[in-house]
Design a protein around this motif. Structure first.
Motif, PDB file in Angstrom:
ATOM      1  N   ASN A 400      46.367  36.150  41.751  1.00 35.36           N
ATOM      2  CA  ASN A 400      46.773  37.507  41.369  1.00 35.36           C
ATOM      3  C   ASN A 400      46.495  37.768  39.891  1.00 35.36           C
ATOM      4  OD1 ASN A 400      47.747  37.707  43.980  1.00 35.36           O
ATOM      5  ND2 ASN A 400      49.898  37.433  43.407  1.00 35.36           N
ATOM      6  N   LEU A 401      46.820  36.784  39.048  1.00 37.70           N
ATOM      7  CA  LEU A 401      46.628  36.972  37.610  1.00 37.70           C
ATOM      8  C   LEU A 401      45.154  37.060  37.243  1.00 37.70           C
ATOM      9  CD1 LEU A 401      47.806  37.165  34.785  1.00 37.70           C
ATOM     10  CD2 LEU A 401      47.837  34.662  34.683  1.00 37.70           C
ATOM     11  N   GLU A 402      44.333  36.200  37.819  1.00 31.85           N
ATOM     12  CA  GLU A 402      42.914  36.218  37.497  1.00 31.85           C
ATOM     13  C   GLU A 402      42.271  37.547  37.875  1.00 31.85           C
ATOM     14  OE1 GLU A 402      40.654  32.796  38.699  1.00 31.85           O
ATOM     15  OE2 GLU A 402      42.377  31.471  38.451  1.00 31.85           O
ATOM     16  N   ILE A 403      42.606  38.058  39.068  1.00 32.56           N
ATOM     17  CA  ILE A 403      42.066  39.358  39.493  1.00 32.56           C
ATOM     18  C   ILE A 403      42.561  40.459  38.564  1.00 32.56           C
ATOM     19  CG2 ILE A 403      42.093  41.091  41.334  1.00 32.56           C
ATOM     20  CD1 ILE A 403      42.228  38.763  43.335  1.00 32.56           C
ATOM     21  N   ALA A 521      43.847  39.386  50.551  1.00 33.19           N
ATOM     22  CA  ALA A 521      43.418  38.488  51.629  1.00 33.19           C
ATOM     23  C   ALA A 521      44.541  37.500  51.929  1.00 33.19           C
ATOM     24  CB  ALA A 521      42.139  37.758  51.236  1.00 33.19           C
ATOM     25  N   TYR A 522      44.339  36.687  52.956  1.00 30.44           N
ATOM     26  CA  TYR A 522      45.337  35.693  53.366  1.00 30.44           C
ATOM     27  C   TYR A 522      44.910  34.316  52.866  1.00 30.44           C
ATOM     28  CZ  TYR A 522      47.902  38.862  56.457  1.00 30.44           C
ATOM     29  OH  TYR A 522      48.687  39.875  56.954  1.00 30.44           O
ATOM     30  N   ILE A 523      45.728  33.723  52.002  1.00 26.05           N
ATOM     31  CA  ILE A 523      45.368  32.407  51.484  1.00 26.05           C
ATOM     32  C   ILE A 523      45.601  31.317  52.534  1.00 26.05           C
ATOM     33  CG2 ILE A 523      45.831  33.065  49.101  1.00 26.05           C
ATOM     34  CD1 ILE A 523      48.475  31.688  49.256  1.00 26.05           C
ATOM     35  N   THR A 524      46.298  31.659  53.620  1.00 26.46           N
ATOM     36  CA  THR A 524      46.507  30.679  54.689  1.00 26.46           C
ATOM     37  C   THR A 524      45.413  30.723  55.746  1.00 26.46           C
ATOM     38  OG1 THR A 524      48.018  32.326  55.632  1.00 26.46           O
ATOM     39  CG2 THR A 524      49.006  30.460  54.454  1.00 26.46           C
ATOM     40  N   ASN A 525      44.491  31.695  55.604  1.00 25.79           N
ATOM     41  CA  ASN A 525      43.343  31.764  56.510  1.00 25.79           C
ATOM     42  C   ASN A 525      42.146  31.100  55.841  1.00 25.79           C
ATOM     43  OD1 ASN A 525      40.692  33.561  57.228  1.00 25.79           O
ATOM     44  ND2 ASN A 525      41.993  33.275  59.031  1.00 25.79           N
ATOM     45  N   GLU A 526      41.497  30.202  56.533  1.00 21.76           N
ATOM     46  CA  GLU A 526      40.436  29.406  55.908  1.00 21.76           C
ATOM     47  C   GLU A 526      39.319  30.269  55.350  1.00 21.76           C
ATOM     48  OE1 GLU A 526      37.407  25.673  56.951  1.00 21.76           O
ATOM     49  OE2 GLU A 526      38.722  26.513  58.512  1.00 21.76           O
ATOM     50  N   SER A 527      38.863  31.255  56.114  1.00 21.26           N
ATOM     51  CA  SER A 527      37.754  32.100  55.663  1.00 21.26           C
ATOM     52  C   SER A 527      38.159  32.921  54.441  1.00 21.26           C
ATOM     53  CB  SER A 527      37.310  33.021  56.796  1.00 21.26           C
ATOM     54  OG  SER A 527      36.288  33.898  56.360  1.00 21.26           O
ATOM     55  N   ASP A 528      39.330  33.557  54.515  1.00 25.89           N
ATOM     56  CA  ASP A 528      39.811  34.353  53.379  1.00 25.89           C
ATOM     57  C   ASP A 528      40.018  33.471  52.151  1.00 25.89           C
ATOM     58  OD1 ASP A 528      39.753  36.576  54.941  1.00 25.89           O
ATOM     59  OD2 ASP A 528      41.883  37.056  54.785  1.00 25.89           O
ATOM     60  N   ARG A 529      40.583  32.297  52.360  1.00 28.39           N
ATOM     61  CA  ARG A 529      40.890  31.405  51.234  1.00 28.39           C
ATOM     62  C   ARG A 529      39.616  30.956  50.529  1.00 28.39           C
ATOM     63  NH1 ARG A 529      43.525  28.280  53.902  1.00 28.39           N
ATOM     64  NH2 ARG A 529      42.087  26.540  54.257  1.00 28.39           N
ATOM     65  N   GLU A 530      38.590  30.606  51.291  1.00 28.85           N
ATOM     66  CA  GLU A 530      37.333  30.187  50.686  1.00 28.85           C
ATOM     67  C   GLU A 530      36.743  31.288  49.819  1.00 28.85           C
ATOM     68  OE1 GLU A 530      34.819  28.929  53.854  1.00 28.85           O
ATOM     69  OE2 GLU A 530      35.797  26.969  54.087  1.00 28.85           O
ATOM     70  N   MET A 533      38.746  31.693  46.488  1.00 27.26           N
ATOM     71  CA  MET A 533      38.568  30.606  45.529  1.00 27.26           C
ATOM     72  C   MET A 533      37.260  30.714  44.752  1.00 27.26           C
ATOM     73  SD  MET A 533      41.391  29.248  45.846  1.00 27.26           S
ATOM     74  CE  MET A 533      41.159  27.942  44.656  1.00 27.26           C
ATOM     75  N   THR A 534      36.444  31.738  45.040  1.00 30.92           N
ATOM     76  CA  THR A 534      35.187  31.919  44.303  1.00 30.92           C
ATOM     77  C   THR A 534      35.355  32.995  43.234  1.00 30.92           C
ATOM     78  OG1 THR A 534      34.308  33.623  45.804  1.00 30.92           O
ATOM     79  CG2 THR A 534      33.887  31.308  46.371  1.00 30.92           C
ATOM     80  N   GLU A 535      34.737  32.778  42.087  1.00 33.09           N
ATOM     81  CA  GLU A 535      34.795  33.751  41.002  1.00 33.09           C
ATOM     82  C   GLU A 535      34.134  35.059  41.414  1.00 33.09           C
ATOM     83  OE1 GLU A 535      33.202  32.195  37.424  1.00 33.09           O
ATOM     84  OE2 GLU A 535      34.603  30.506  37.315  1.00 33.09           O
ATOM     85  N   ALA A 539      35.878  38.723  41.252  1.00 35.56           N
ATOM     86  CA  ALA A 539      35.274  39.786  40.445  1.00 35.56           C
ATOM     87  C   ALA A 539      34.997  41.027  41.299  1.00 35.56           C
ATOM     88  CB  ALA A 539      33.987  39.286  39.799  1.00 35.56           C
ATOM     89  N   GLU A 540      34.536  40.818  42.531  1.00 33.91           N
ATOM     90  CA  GLU A 540      34.287  41.947  43.433  1.00 33.91           C
ATOM     91  C   GLU A 540      35.588  42.650  43.785  1.00 33.91           C
ATOM     92  OE1 GLU A 540      32.303  40.097  46.672  1.00 33.91           O
ATOM     93  OE2 GLU A 540      30.294  40.203  45.754  1.00 33.91           O
ATOM     94  N   THR A 541      36.663  41.884  43.939  1.00 29.80           N
ATOM     95  CA  THR A 541      37.969  42.487  44.220  1.00 29.80           C
ATOM     96  C   THR A 541      38.413  43.369  43.068  1.00 29.80           C
ATOM     97  OG1 THR A 541      38.631  40.587  45.574  1.00 29.80           O
ATOM     98  CG2 THR A 541      40.385  41.996  44.722  1.00 29.80           C
ATOM     99  N   ALA A 542      38.305  42.837  41.841  1.00 28.24           N
ATOM    100  CA  ALA A 542      38.693  43.616  40.671  1.00 28.24           C
ATOM    101  C   ALA A 542      37.852  44.884  40.565  1.00 28.24           C
ATOM    102  CB  ALA A 542      38.539  42.767  39.407  1.00 28.24           C
ATOM    103  N   GLN A 543      36.566  44.754  40.865  1.00 25.12           N
ATOM    104  CA  GLN A 543      35.690  45.921  40.795  1.00 25.12           C
ATOM    105  C   GLN A 543      36.079  46.963  41.831  1.00 25.12           C
ATOM    106  OE1 GLN A 543      31.436  45.122  40.612  1.00 25.12           O
ATOM    107  NE2 GLN A 543      31.040  46.846  41.982  1.00 25.12           N
TER     108      GLN A 543
END
Length: 558
Positions: A400-403, A521-530, A533-535, A539-543
């Motif tokens: 949350n903080l990074e975004i 996204a859901y950090i407990t879902n493997e696809s969402d979590r992966e 975890m990428t910069e 960055a796309e979320t913040a945008q």
């Protein structure tokens, strides 16, 4: 330290853009090695070289970093970082931030170590150390050369000096350029910008024919005429500033190769096509004399490697009178390459505020960014509901903080006032967050969150708002804001659309302005979590949120 970091960030950005151009030029050269003249390639390299040493950039709506996937975010980061340092801070400073306790451990120990290695201040010191070392090595070599130059013997042979004078006349050079000989030199070369001199190996004048010596002198004088020593100096500066970038060293080497071919063409243009065979014979003759020799101090010399010598001879065989002149197509290529190299995307384009045009009226509005959780409150975790803190791999509060930090910088660069309820991994009570937003009389509050669920198949993006009949106009604005931000998130992230929900939670209910809470996204879902975890995804979320906020503010200002 901040000024050093600003300079380092600019060097990094220039190195990134130049690296892209270098790769493109290498591809072009490999696919059409003999279709373009050495002069054309040399000018291409000069464009890159000037980019590497140029201290400023020109803004443009175009962005070359889009050519290669993944480079745009790196370029955006450098631009954001330079802007934030120049302004004194990253734009996330809050007027009453001293009220919030600060946790000295921003992340856990593993993340703190990673942050140290990626700390621009630390890296800028490493960069400066490399620049200083390279400069000292160059200074030592120059001092040695100056000391040894006292022993150089000036050529007094009248015939050779007369030949030198004739060569100057052929090239239209009025300056008196002295000739020196010494065993210090391993091949003919020219050195000096304001007071140039030509240096010859001590044994060169005896074993070669007068015509060969004429070709050598014309070649070195052509370097002076073409101002190659100035380019050589720029190359040395570029190598010092960008010592960490192997592509820069490769470009400098290739530029030297093409410089010799371009100089050969200049001499051939002066002598005419009848000199093709004699001049080629001179190269072959000198290749035998100077084999396995290297030019010291990176001086502008006559000799190159055997492989490069073969290419030079091939280009000489293909020479035609007039080919040294630049064609209209070549000039057009220079303009295109130069434009791509020297201009950078302007602030709005680089930050990706792509879907929403900014209305000047919204630049006085205030947006509160609320990074969910923090400090002792981890929020969602992975693995889900673990009782062992040491086994926790992902904490929602960090994401949350990074975004939020990225989002704040993007809004600031767009001219919108952004303040944050927390700027680090500190605990800020919910009442304090609400009070903070109301005291700032903000126009919009966006709380950044992620979700967790015992069912690991749960995934996607959702946005919350709160509608209250007791607050006329607020419910409509909050719902509309949620719709806009949710739409931007789903469209740009490509996640599952979980829609918007009217939920009565404290921070949405008790603030005095439209407010939404995103669940990216859901950090407990493997696809969402992966993805999280990428910069790139963060960055796309913040945008996406930034675009949504601008769209919301535009509607509010109408």
């Amino acid at each position: 330290m901040e000024m050093l970091s600003i300079i380092f960030a600019r060097v990094l950005y220039s190195s990134l853009i130049a690296g892209i151009i270098i790769v493109l030029l290498l591809i072009i050269r490999r696919s059409s090695s003999y279709r373009l003249s050495g002069r054309v390639y040399h000018i291409f390299w000069l464009i890159v070289l000037f980019k590497l040493v140029m201290p400023f950039q020109i803004e443009s709506p175009f962005n070359i970093t889009g050519i290669f996937p993944g480079t745009s975010h790196a370029a955006n980061y450098f631009q954001e970082y330079m802007t934030s340092l120049a302004d004194g801070y990253s734009g996330t400073e809050t007027p009453n931030s001293h009220e919030f306790p600060k946790d000295e451990e921003y992340y856990d120990k593993e993340k703190t170590k990673a942050y140290l290695l990626g700390n621009p201040g630390f890296l800028s010191m490493v960069w400066l150390t490399g620049v200083t070392a390279a400069a000292l090595v160059s200074a030592v070599m120059i001092i040695r050369f100056k000391r040894r130059s006292r022993e150089f013997k000036r050529v007094c042979d009248t015939q050779i000096n007369e030949l030198m004078r004739q060569c100057c006349v052929k090239l239209g050079i009025n300056k008196d350029i002295p000739l020196y000989t010494d065993s210090y030199f391993r091949s003919p070369c020219i050195a000096g910008i304001f007071t140039p001199s030509i240096y010859l190996p001590g044994d060169i004048c005896n074993p070669i024919h007068r015509q060969h010596l004429e070709h050598v002198l014309l070649h070195e004088l052509a370097h002076y005429k073409r101002k190659d020593n100035i380019c050589n100096l720029c190359a040395a500066i570029a190598a010092m500033l960008h010592w960490f970038n192997p592509l820069v060293w490769l470009a400098i080497r290739e530029m030297r190769y093409d410089r010799e071919i371009a100089t050969d063409a200049y001499v051939m243009e002066t002598l005419g096509e009848s000199a093709i065979i004699p001049y080629g014979n001179t190269l072959i003759k000198l290749a035998g004399l100077f084999s396995n020799r290297s030019t010291l101090l990176n001086l502008t010399g006559f000799n190159e490697t055997n492989k490069q010598m073969e290419r030079r001879i091939t280009m000489i065989k293909m020479f035609k009178k007039g080919t040294y002149r630049l064609s209209a197509i070549a000039i057009l290529c220079f303009i295109i390459i130069g434009a791509l190299t020297f201009i950078i995307a302007n602030g709005n384009t680089a930050q990706g505020v792509g879907n929403s045009m900014i209305n000047e009226n919204i630049k006085d509005m205030v947006v509160v960014i609320d990074p969910g959780h923090g400090g002792d409150d981890w929020g969602g975790t992975y693995p889900f509901d673990t009782s062992d803190p040491g086994s926790t791999e992902v904490k929602e509060k960090d994401i949350n903080l990074e975004i939020s930090l990225l989002l704040s910088d993007m809004l600031k660069d767009s001219g919108i006032k952004a303040v944050m309820t927390r700027q680090d991994d500190s605990t800020v009570e919910l009442d304090k967050r609400i009070e903070f937003a109301n005291n700032h009389k903000a126009d919009l509050l966006v709380s950044i969150h992620n979700e967790m669920h015992p069912d690991s198949s749960a995934n996607g993006t959702g946005t919350l708002y709160y509608h209250s009949d007791n607050k006329p106009g607020y419910g409509i604005a909050g719902e509309k804001a949620a719709q806009i931000i949710q739409s931007n998130l789903v469209k740009q992230l490509g996640t599952k659309d979980r829609g918007i929900s009217n939920v009565k939670i404290k921070i949405l209910e008790q603030v005095n302005m439209p407010a939404v809470s995103t669940a990216v996204a859901y950090i407990t879902n493997e696809s969402d979590r992966e993805k999280l975890m990428t910069e790139e995804f963060r960055a796309e979320t913040a945008q996406a949120v930034c675009d949504g906020i601008i769209e919301v503010l535009n509607e509010m200002s109408e």
